[in-house]
Design an enzyme around this catalytic site. Structure first.
Site, PDB file in Angstrom:
ATOM      1  N   GLY A  17     -16.013 134.760  16.953  1.00 41.19           N
ATOM      2  CA  GLY A  17     -14.940 134.013  17.589  1.00 41.19           C
ATOM      3  C   GLY A  17     -14.256 133.097  16.583  1.00 41.19           C
ATOM      4  CB  THR A  18     -12.801 133.883  13.264  1.00 43.63           C
ATOM      5  OG1 THR A  18     -13.756 134.926  13.135  1.00 43.63           O
ATOM      6  CG2 THR A  18     -12.618 133.194  11.932  1.00 43.63           C
ATOM      7  NE  ARG A  19      -8.412 135.852  17.271  1.00 41.90           N
ATOM      8  CZ  ARG A  19      -7.932 136.714  18.163  1.00 41.90           C
ATOM      9  NH1 ARG A  19      -6.670 136.644  18.545  1.00 41.90           N
ATOM     10  NH2 ARG A  19      -8.716 137.629  18.691  1.00 41.90           N
ATOM     11  CG  MET A  20     -13.175 130.635  20.140  1.00 40.80           C
ATOM     12  SD  MET A  20     -11.891 130.323  21.357  1.00 40.80           S
ATOM     13  CE  MET A  20     -12.542 128.868  22.173  1.00 40.80           C
TER      14      MET A  20
END
Ligand code: UD1
Ligand code: CA
Length: 252
Positions: A17-20
């Site tokens: 969930g890199t974009r979190m």
């Protein structure tokens, strides 16, 4: 609700969930104060699922610990994240010999509705297809897999945005990763998966088309609720999901 003794679900929960923009694995990011994956498991349980296999990877021990209060959940490890199809493959040993439905959903969709899973399971029981998936139409489908149908409206396949032609990108009917597969058919399709696409990943989204090309019954039912379009990839999407959940009266 089901005449099957065991209804298994696979929940995809290995991603970072890199974009979190947080150290937490995405499925543990709190939504209304609870790790989002709990809402997914609640919905599955309410729909009659009796056993959940969670595919874990990034910070696997943390995800396992967060789910230790849920005895119906078993875990399999995906050490390399080679795609959603590869993730489901990790559950092969636990799915081998299972005759009946396998629900497959993503752990980043806390607005998954038990009623939708129930509807798909009922359609599976009635029609015994190789695969049945829920879809919805979204005004802005950017980033999502598109549902490709023939001129008669029959399902042909799912195409990921990155692989789609400009024409296919105009399609507004989308895949929200809510599937019911026939257990043996799922394993068969997973064996045939290839990674010859833009992301060089083994896409679960290719499995329905693999079965369809073998003349097996595959259905895409536009039954998902608008709120089920709210899967979470970014902090903004998390906020939007919380607003929707409050409106829908989710327990806080
Ligand atoms: C996926 C679907 C897309 C759909 C969208 C929203 C594929 C190829 N695409 O895209 O059609 O519109 O979800 O439902 O399936 N995960 C793993 N291991 C991996 C890769 C992913 O466990 O190797 C998990 C992630 O942690 C996440 C889920 O699978 O919970 C979905 O992965 P994500 O990368 O968010 O897929 P999308 O690009 O959103
Ligand atoms: Ca996603």
């Amino acid at each position: 609700m089901s005449s099957f003794t065991e209804v298994i679900a696979v929940v995809l929960a290995a991603g970072m969930g890199t974009r979190m923009k947080t150290d937490l694995p995405k499925v543990l990011c709190p939504v209304l104060g609870r790790p989002m994956i709990h809402f997914v498991i609640d919905a599955l349980e309410q729909a009659g699922v009796t056993r959940v296999i969670a595919v874990v990877g990034y910070k696997a021990d943390d995800v396992k610990a967060a789910l230790s209060s849920r005895p119906m959940v078993d875990f399999v490890l995906q050490t390399e994240r080679l795609g959603t199809g590869h993730a489901v493959k990790m559950a092969r040993e636990l799915l081998e010999g299972h005759v009946g439905p396998v629900v497959v959903v993503a752990g980043d969709s806390p607005l998954l509705q038990a009623s939708s899973v129930k509807q798909l399971l009922e359609a599976y029981r009635r029609e015994q297809p190789a695969c049945i998936l829920g879809t919805l139409t979204k005004e802005n489908p950017t980033g999502l897999g598109r549902i490709v149908r023939d001129s008669a409206g029959e399902f042909l396949g799912i195409v990921e945005e990155k692989d789609a032609t400009p024409e296919q990108r105009e399609i507004c009917e989308v895949n929200m990763s809510t599937y019911v597969f026939d257990g043996p058919q799922l394993l068969h399709a997973l064996d045939k998966l290839q990674n010859n696409n833009k992301q060089k990943e083994y896409y679960l989204t290719d499995c329905p088309a693999i079965l369809k090309r073998e003349d097996k019954a595959v259905k895409a039912l536009p039954i998902l609720k608008p709120c089920e379009a709210l899967s979470i990839n970014t902090p903004d999407e998390l906020s939007a999901a919380e607003v929707a959940m409050r409106e829908l009266g989710y327990p806080c």
